[in-house]
Design a protein around this motif. Sequence first.
Motif, PDB file in Angstrom:
ATOM      1  N   GLY A 228       0.770  -1.241   0.000  1.00  0.00           N
ATOM      2  CA  GLY A 228       0.000   0.000   0.000  1.00  0.00           C
ATOM      3  C   GLY A 228       0.793   1.278   0.000  1.00  0.00           C
ATOM      4  O   GLY A 228       0.215   2.361   0.090  1.00  0.00           O
ATOM      5  N   GLY A 229       2.116   1.199  -0.076  1.00  0.00           N
ATOM      6  CA  GLY A 229       2.916   2.409  -0.054  1.00  0.00           C
ATOM      7  C   GLY A 229       2.744   3.251  -1.308  1.00  0.00           C
ATOM      8  O   GLY A 229       2.096   2.848  -2.272  1.00  0.00           O
ATOM      9  N   GLU A 230       3.336   4.440  -1.300  1.00  0.00           N
ATOM     10  CA  GLU A 230       3.225   5.351  -2.423  1.00  0.00           C
ATOM     11  C   GLU A 230       3.901   4.753  -3.663  1.00  0.00           C
ATOM     12  O   GLU A 230       4.877   4.018  -3.565  1.00  0.00           O
ATOM     13  N   TYR A 231       3.358   5.074  -4.846  1.00  0.00           N
ATOM     14  CA  TYR A 231       3.879   4.508  -6.091  1.00  0.00           C
ATOM     15  C   TYR A 231       4.647   5.563  -6.885  1.00  0.00           C
ATOM     16  O   TYR A 231       5.830   5.394  -7.169  1.00  0.00           O
ATOM     17  N   ALA A 232       3.994   6.646  -7.265  1.00  0.00           N
ATOM     18  CA  ALA A 232       4.645   7.764  -7.945  1.00  0.00           C
ATOM     19  C   ALA A 232       4.139   9.054  -7.308  1.00  0.00           C
ATOM     20  O   ALA A 232       2.946   9.227  -7.116  1.00  0.00           O
ATOM     21  N   ARG A 233       5.050   9.966  -7.041  1.00  0.00           N
ATOM     22  CA  ARG A 233       4.687  11.180  -6.313  1.00  0.00           C
ATOM     23  C   ARG A 233       4.083  12.235  -7.232  1.00  0.00           C
ATOM     24  O   ARG A 233       3.278  13.046  -6.821  1.00  0.00           O
ATOM     25  N   TYR A 234       4.478  12.220  -8.495  1.00  0.00           N
ATOM     26  CA  TYR A 234       3.933  13.153  -9.487  1.00  0.00           C
ATOM     27  C   TYR A 234       3.617  12.372 -10.760  1.00  0.00           C
ATOM     28  O   TYR A 234       4.461  11.621 -11.258  1.00  0.00           O
ATOM     29  N   TRP A 235       2.398  12.568 -11.266  1.00  0.00           N
ATOM     30  CA  TRP A 235       1.985  11.947 -12.522  1.00  0.00           C
ATOM     31  C   TRP A 235       1.830  13.033 -13.578  1.00  0.00           C
ATOM     32  O   TRP A 235       1.153  14.040 -13.344  1.00  0.00           O
ATOM     33  N   MET A 236       2.442  12.830 -14.744  1.00  0.00           N
ATOM     34  CA  MET A 236       2.379  13.820 -15.822  1.00  0.00           C
ATOM     35  C   MET A 236       1.948  13.150 -17.125  1.00  0.00           C
ATOM     36  O   MET A 236       2.419  12.053 -17.446  1.00  0.00           O
ATOM     37  N   HIS A 237       1.065  13.821 -17.839  1.00  0.00           N
ATOM     38  CA  HIS A 237       0.554  13.266 -19.091  1.00  0.00           C
ATOM     39  C   HIS A 237       0.473  14.334 -20.170  1.00  0.00           C
ATOM     40  O   HIS A 237      -0.047  15.422 -19.922  1.00  0.00           O
ATOM     41  N   ASN A 238       1.009  14.009 -21.341  1.00  0.00           N
ATOM     42  CA  ASN A 238       0.920  14.945 -22.458  1.00  0.00           C
ATOM     43  C   ASN A 238      -0.403  14.777 -23.202  1.00  0.00           C
ATOM     44  O   ASN A 238      -1.022  13.708 -23.175  1.00  0.00           O
ATOM     45  N   GLY A 239      -0.842  15.847 -23.880  1.00  0.00           N
ATOM     46  CA  GLY A 239      -2.118  15.846 -24.580  1.00  0.00           C
ATOM     47  C   GLY A 239      -2.085  15.059 -25.878  1.00  0.00           C
ATOM     48  O   GLY A 239      -1.036  14.620 -26.362  1.00  0.00           O
ATOM     49  N   PHE A 240      -3.278  14.917 -26.462  1.00  0.00           N
ATOM     50  CA  PHE A 240      -3.431  14.156 -27.694  1.00  0.00           C
ATOM     51  C   PHE A 240      -2.882  14.925 -28.904  1.00  0.00           C
ATOM     52  O   PHE A 240      -2.810  16.152 -28.897  1.00  0.00           O
ATOM     53  N   LEU A 241      -2.534  14.188 -29.939  1.00  0.00           N
ATOM     54  CA  LEU A 241      -2.106  14.774 -31.202  1.00  0.00           C
ATOM     55  C   LEU A 241      -3.089  14.349 -32.283  1.00  0.00           C
ATOM     56  O   LEU A 241      -3.448  13.169 -32.393  1.00  0.00           O
ATOM     57  N   THR A 242      -3.559  15.328 -33.067  1.00  0.00           N
ATOM     58  CA  THR A 242      -4.461  15.030 -34.173  1.00  0.00           C
ATOM     59  C   THR A 242      -3.783  15.399 -35.487  1.00  0.00           C
ATOM     60  O   THR A 242      -2.788  16.121 -35.514  1.00  0.00           O
TER      61      THR A 242
END
Length: 471
Positions: free
Chosen positions: A250-264
């Motif tokens: 149950g410990g922490e997995y990732a402290r910051y999650w970042m995601h880039n936007g979609f490309l069309t």
Amino acid sequence: MTLKLHNTLTRRKEAFKPADPERVTMYVCGPTVYNYAHIGNARPAVVFDMLFRVLRHQYGESHVLYARNVTDVDDKINQAAIDQGVDISVVTDKFARIYREDMAALGVLAPTMEPHATAHIGDMIDQIGRLVDEGHAYPAEGHVLFDTTSFADYGKLSGRTLDDMIAGARVEVAPYKRNAADFVLWKPSKPGEPVWDSPWGPGRPGWHIECSAMIETNLGLPIDIHGGGHDLIFPHHENEVAQGRCATHGGEYARYWMHNGFLTMDAEKMSKSLGNVKLVHDLVKEAPGEAIRWALLSAHYRAPLDWTGELIEQSRKALDKLYGVLQDADRAFPDLPESRHARPGVLSDFYAAVQDDLNTPQAYAVLFNLAGDLRAELMRGTDPQAVADRRGSLLEAAHLLGFLGGDPKAWFQGGADEGLSAKVEGLLTARASARAAKDWPEADRIRAELTALNVEVLDGPGGTATWRMKD
């Protein structure tokens, strides 16, 4: 100045504080190597390469560990190998190599480590075993599945309820599942597919467990930053969190999650059925990799990006302006020192933009201001040290973003031999004389001759002109 990043988990911009500034860890989901990477695949590679550069600048190159995995066992890989009658490694080795070469053409640095899924099967089996032992997973008919009801925070990253996730993921409700949302950790291999032994029978891992095992083995948990495309938030990253935390009590997995936007593509979703898939391998033959990188970073990384022919042309012209002022500086002051550093405080606006959640549009604006300052100093033409300082400021800022690393002359004139270069320079001199004498027909005739040589003339400020070979 503090680096601030938008955290998908908390849905807000936060000051970035690594658990250990001496060991900053980042993991980004990399390619599945069964075919050439398309331009949408390149966006996260370029975005997180920029973040890698920023982190190394802030914490020191030796203190940042960046892992970008290679998925080298997968349904599409297996099918490609079966179709070709070869081992999966023949397919994956080929396309992993091509991926690295194509990304390098876009200025993407090699990550600190590049774990391959097939090299971590034992780690995956170990992690699955812990999940079974802790009651978070269960064997069923040769499969092992994660019990989503055993993890109270399931859905927190994506902000979805279980019902939403089942509908959104079109989950196959197999008869051996306890719950419709449960997902596969291990499954039997089909005939002709690669197979590994496990306590639950021969088979191969599910997709999600691969990243969790590679992160735990190579970086340790928790990591500071986990990145990827917006399309990975659910189900891939949601499932990663669940199995990764439950396997470590149950410990922490990732402290910051970042995601880039979609490309069309021209405002449409990129798809084979529409015939609008653009491969990086082809694009780098049509335009400089640096221009493609500029285009990929031209919008904020979290915003959608529409890929068009105009975007590439605009990006190339933007780099023409920057390389153009550098070339003019080299011509006016050929003995300038090779400094690529700014004086303290000069780049405060640039670093403020970069550290504000990687605000590349604002950072680009500062680059053009720096280029303008250098141009103004060149127009004065009296102080070589001032020119060198302005040039160093522009280069320091551009290099952090992955730009202006090449020779300005080569940017414009790559592909021209010495004989052609001498002829073109002579014609440009003659054209400049004709323009000064207001002999416009002669100037136009010379320009037409240059065009016939496949040369594009780029008129600059103050009557200066440079040139480049057309594609």
